[in-house]
Design a protein around this motif. Structure first.
Motif, PDB file in Angstrom:
ATOM      1  N   HIS A   1     -12.052  -1.116  -3.792  1.00 38.92           N
ATOM      2  CA  HIS A   1     -13.027  -1.276  -4.873  1.00 38.92           C
ATOM      3  C   HIS A   1     -12.565  -2.279  -5.921  1.00 38.92           C
ATOM      4  N   ALA A   2     -11.260  -2.336  -6.114  1.00 37.62           N
ATOM      5  CA  ALA A   2     -10.745  -3.217  -7.162  1.00 37.62           C
ATOM      6  C   ALA A   2     -10.695  -4.673  -6.709  1.00 37.62           C
TER       7      ALA A   2
ATOM      8  N   TRP B   1      -2.957   1.306   5.919  1.00 38.99           N
ATOM      9  CA  TRP B   1      -3.081   1.692   4.515  1.00 38.99           C
ATOM     10  C   TRP B   1      -4.557   1.775   4.129  1.00 38.99           C
TER      11      TRP B   1
ATOM     12  N   LEU C   1      -6.282   4.770   5.760  1.00 40.10           N
ATOM     13  CA  LEU C   1      -5.932   6.090   5.224  1.00 40.10           C
ATOM     14  C   LEU C   1      -6.318   6.254   3.749  1.00 40.10           C
ATOM     15  N   HIS C   2      -6.548   5.150   3.057  1.00 44.57           N
ATOM     16  CA  HIS C   2      -6.838   5.234   1.638  1.00 44.57           C
ATOM     17  C   HIS C   2      -8.299   5.060   1.304  1.00 44.57           C
TER      18      HIS C   2
ATOM     19  N   PHE D   1     -11.085   5.185   3.429  1.00 44.19           N
ATOM     20  CA  PHE D   1     -12.161   5.694   4.287  1.00 44.19           C
ATOM     21  C   PHE D   1     -13.290   6.360   3.497  1.00 44.19           C
ATOM     22  N   PRO D   2     -13.023   6.935   2.307  1.00 44.90           N
ATOM     23  CA  PRO D   2     -14.163   7.521   1.600  1.00 44.90           C
ATOM     24  C   PRO D   2     -15.176   6.481   1.138  1.00 44.90           C
TER      25      PRO D   2
ATOM     26  N   ARG E   1     -11.853   9.616  14.429  1.00 41.10           N
ATOM     27  CA  ARG E   1     -10.640  10.239  13.909  1.00 41.10           C
ATOM     28  C   ARG E   1     -10.458  11.622  14.524  1.00 41.10           C
TER      29      ARG E   1
ATOM     30  N   ASN F   1       1.349  10.180   9.982  1.00 39.85           N
ATOM     31  CA  ASN F   1       0.467   9.287   9.231  1.00 39.85           C
ATOM     32  C   ASN F   1       1.062   8.894   7.876  1.00 39.85           C
ATOM     33  N   TYR F   2       1.695   9.853   7.265  1.00 39.02           N
ATOM     34  CA  TYR F   2       2.185   9.642   5.909  1.00 39.02           C
ATOM     35  C   TYR F   2       3.190   8.492   5.821  1.00 39.02           C
TER      36      TYR F   2
ATOM     37  N   LEU G   1       3.070   4.992   3.905  1.00 37.83           N
ATOM     38  CA  LEU G   1       3.458   4.730   2.521  1.00 37.83           C
ATOM     39  C   LEU G   1       4.795   4.009   2.409  1.00 37.83           C
TER      40      LEU G   1
ATOM     41  N   HIS H   1     -12.829   4.315  -8.666  1.00 35.27           N
ATOM     42  CA  HIS H   1     -13.525   3.077  -9.024  1.00 35.27           C
ATOM     43  C   HIS H   1     -15.029   3.202  -8.875  1.00 35.27           C
TER      44      HIS H   1
ATOM     45  N   TRP I   1      -6.038  15.348  -4.615  1.00 32.43           N
ATOM     46  CA  TRP I   1      -6.741  14.273  -3.910  1.00 32.43           C
ATOM     47  C   TRP I   1      -6.674  12.997  -4.739  1.00 32.43           C
TER      48      TRP I   1
ATOM     49  N   HIS J   1      -4.750   9.559  -3.713  1.00 30.01           N
ATOM     50  CA  HIS J   1      -5.626   8.468  -3.317  1.00 30.01           C
ATOM     51  C   HIS J   1      -5.691   7.342  -4.323  1.00 30.01           C
TER      52      HIS J   1
ATOM     53  N   GLY K   1       5.373  14.276   4.065  1.00 30.16           N
ATOM     54  CA  GLY K   1       4.160  13.907   4.786  1.00 30.16           C
ATOM     55  C   GLY K   1       3.459  15.133   5.325  1.00 30.16           C
TER      56      GLY K   1
ATOM     57  N   TYR L   1       0.014  15.890   3.216  1.00 30.22           N
ATOM     58  CA  TYR L   1      -1.166  15.519   3.981  1.00 30.22           C
ATOM     59  C   TYR L   1      -2.198  16.645   4.044  1.00 30.22           C
TER      60      TYR L   1
ATOM     61  N   TYR M   1      -3.658  17.917   1.807  1.00 30.60           N
ATOM     62  CA  TYR M   1      -4.708  17.747   0.792  1.00 30.60           C
ATOM     63  C   TYR M   1      -6.034  17.386   1.447  1.00 30.60           C
TER      64      TYR M   1
END
Lengths: 208, 208, 208, 208
Positions: C37-38, C114, C117-118, C120-121, C135, C172-173, C176, D37, D114, D118, D169, D173, D175
């Motif tokens: 978004h940024a 990244w 995982l970050h 997707f929403p 997924r 997955n983690y 980071l 955002h 979350w 995120h 992780g 995760y 969350y």
DNA sequence: AATGAATGAGGCTTCATTCAT
DNA sequence: TATGAATGAAGCCTCATTCAT
């Protein structure tokens, strides 16, 4: 029975409402001169002396502004039809009154009417539908007067719908030139038009 | 004396000309449906089955395309006025003929007419001026017939300009609904309109 | 059986496709660094060396670009699950292979992962749903291996879903920090993780 | 030694503080649902039942609100690490306690967590740095427990940092799904995870 | 404490048109 | 004749924030 255009939106201050109305009226002129699609938000902001944010604070969206212009004039038009219906009188007199009121509105709101007759296809979805219905409602008022005249023998046995469309064309089309013909008042034009139209559909001499 | 819209541009092959005409006609429909400004070049290309390069090869510019649509219909309208003038007959008959021809054109070119009545403000500069002149020219043809009728005592002593505008409104306005009223032919409508209008401006009984 | 992300869109040239892929990969880095978004379109254009028009010629919309990044990595992930399933071997070996492949992907596509995982929403509608399904599909592959191990007595009687989620979190983690720990290869990490996890769910000594 | 997130700002009334906390918690939910955002101030105002002026009176800026959400959860997380350290017990027991506390926090503050997992890249400058340090501080607590276990021979000779990251992780995760799995309490999940992890890194049988 | 009007930069996207191929 | 990549100005709209009241 007030016939307002929209409602159920959150209540705003009277000040806000007044400012919004001013924007609507000013913008109608700009749209009439330059066209709805060809006029950008930036120009509307400048003309109204507002920044973009403040402008949107009042109008919601460009299309909502367009709809508001439509409502402004349709409110008046439908009110005029109500007035005529309640005034009573012979069908001929009523038809003349309808025309007089209609041309008066076109004369007083030349920009709004221009926009409403030119840019209505830019309305979409619910707004388009609502406008279509209100327009149709007025047309039926005209048809009703014609039908009454036919039933009373005051008018010939014309097709009411077709004749209403002829009448509407004759009157609405004045939006193209009415404001430019300063020497003739709207009332003069209405008189001349009624003379033509009522004679044109008058019943046989026996009825006169 | 051919009254074509365009000229002085370099001559192109007949094939080019035909293809261009097809594009003009197809595009008129798209403009009528979606509006001139709201319709993008991309959509026109798709509808015409051309890439952008090829499309511009034929139309020059979007506004030139719009002008071509105007010309297409104005050519016909002006030709109809010539035909009526040369046909002769009483002013009443001529007025009826004018209406018959005009509604026939509106019926045959509903999209072009829609575009021409809605989007003419999008023409600019020379193109706008040229169009304005041709439109005015047609209006004068109508006024001339009215004046002849008045002079001959066949019509009342109406204001010719005002009456012409009434007549034009009544007829032009049909672009909004004419194609949709399948059961009535353009000819039927023209007949009904002539009945109304000629009676409406008829001179005193003594002259009939 | 190719598992491509999207299709049925109009066919494009190989050149276009290649350029688009390059844009997707470059943009993944920018999103990973600055957030979806940024990051503005202007920045993406600059980084990719394109004007806005050309940029949109390739990506359709910002969200479509985001979806393409997701697809890039999900394609690989699902392919890895297929590979493992077809390779056969004991559940323990399969689980280790899954982890090895997964960390290899995370290592090779740190930016894409990244983003995936970050952000997707930020996917909406159909795109969100499609991603969710893919997924879920991968998660079931992991669950299936766990269930097989339980059935074979190679693993304790753990909750397969819960254990799969634990495994996924652990692996997955790594998005980071994996890229930052240069001295350890993805393979080393995978080995260490498999050691922990397989021991952690190993069946009773009798089965070993 | 209270470990609060914010400080040195001028003292406000208890009422102000309470109202601010309510806003932070409510907003966490909105951010978790819609993204930091993508959520506008206007929406936050509406959800919190405040005008913009009042809203800013409490939160200072959007990013400060985000930082407050981070602090809320980091305060708890760091406190939990302190509690575990002071509780004593074997490294295995301490690791289990850490997991139990952590999942309890994730379960009780799903929205805050979350947001914190995120949206931390949206923090800038000092706020980002402060958050990074606090996060690192917690990671070191986990590493310390692991190192103690290795030193005591209770755990195998694993890489403490790498193993801590695996543990984090696996737990963090959750969350993504913890709140949705109603039938399992956070405690149950923590128990299952500890079973896996402690077995996974257990020292040779001789030490048990 | 609280309102809501105002700012103006920036958001994503589409536009008509050109031009190398 | 025809393609479609590229341009970059302009499209409508939303943003976080301020401030007079």
């Amino acid at each position: 029975m007030p016939r307002t255009g929209a409602s159920d939106e959150p209540r705003r201050s009277a000040n806000w409402e007044a400012r919004r109305d001013a924007i609507i009226d000013t913008s109608a002129g700009v749209f009439a001169r330059g066209g709805y699609h060809a006029t950008g938000i930036a120009e509307l902001c400048e003309v109204n002396g507002l920044g973009k944010g403040a402008f949107y604070h009042y109008i919601g969206s460009k299309e909502e502004l367009l709809a508001a212009i439509h409502d402004r004039v349709m409110d008046e038009v439908l009110l005029s039809a109500d007035r005529v219906a309640q005034a009573g009188g012979s069908p001929s007199a009523q038809l003349a009154m309808l025309g007089d009121e209609l041309l008066d509105i076109i004369f007083r709101y030349p920009d709004h009417v221009w926009v409403f007759l030119h840019e209505f296809p830019a309305l979409t979805g619910e707004r388009a539908e609502k406008f279509r219905l209100r327009r149709r409602e007025y047309e039926r008022s005209v048809e009703a007067v014609l039908q009454a005249g036919i039933d009373a023998g005051e008018f010939r046995d014309v097709d009411p719908r077709l004749t209403a469309l002829a009448w509407l064309g004759m009157h609405n089309y004045t939006y193209l030139w009415l404001k430019a013909r300063g020497r003739l008042s709207a009332r003069d034009v209405a008189k001349a038009f009624a003379d033509i139209f009522v004679r044109g559909i008058a019943g046989s001499p026996a009825h006169r």
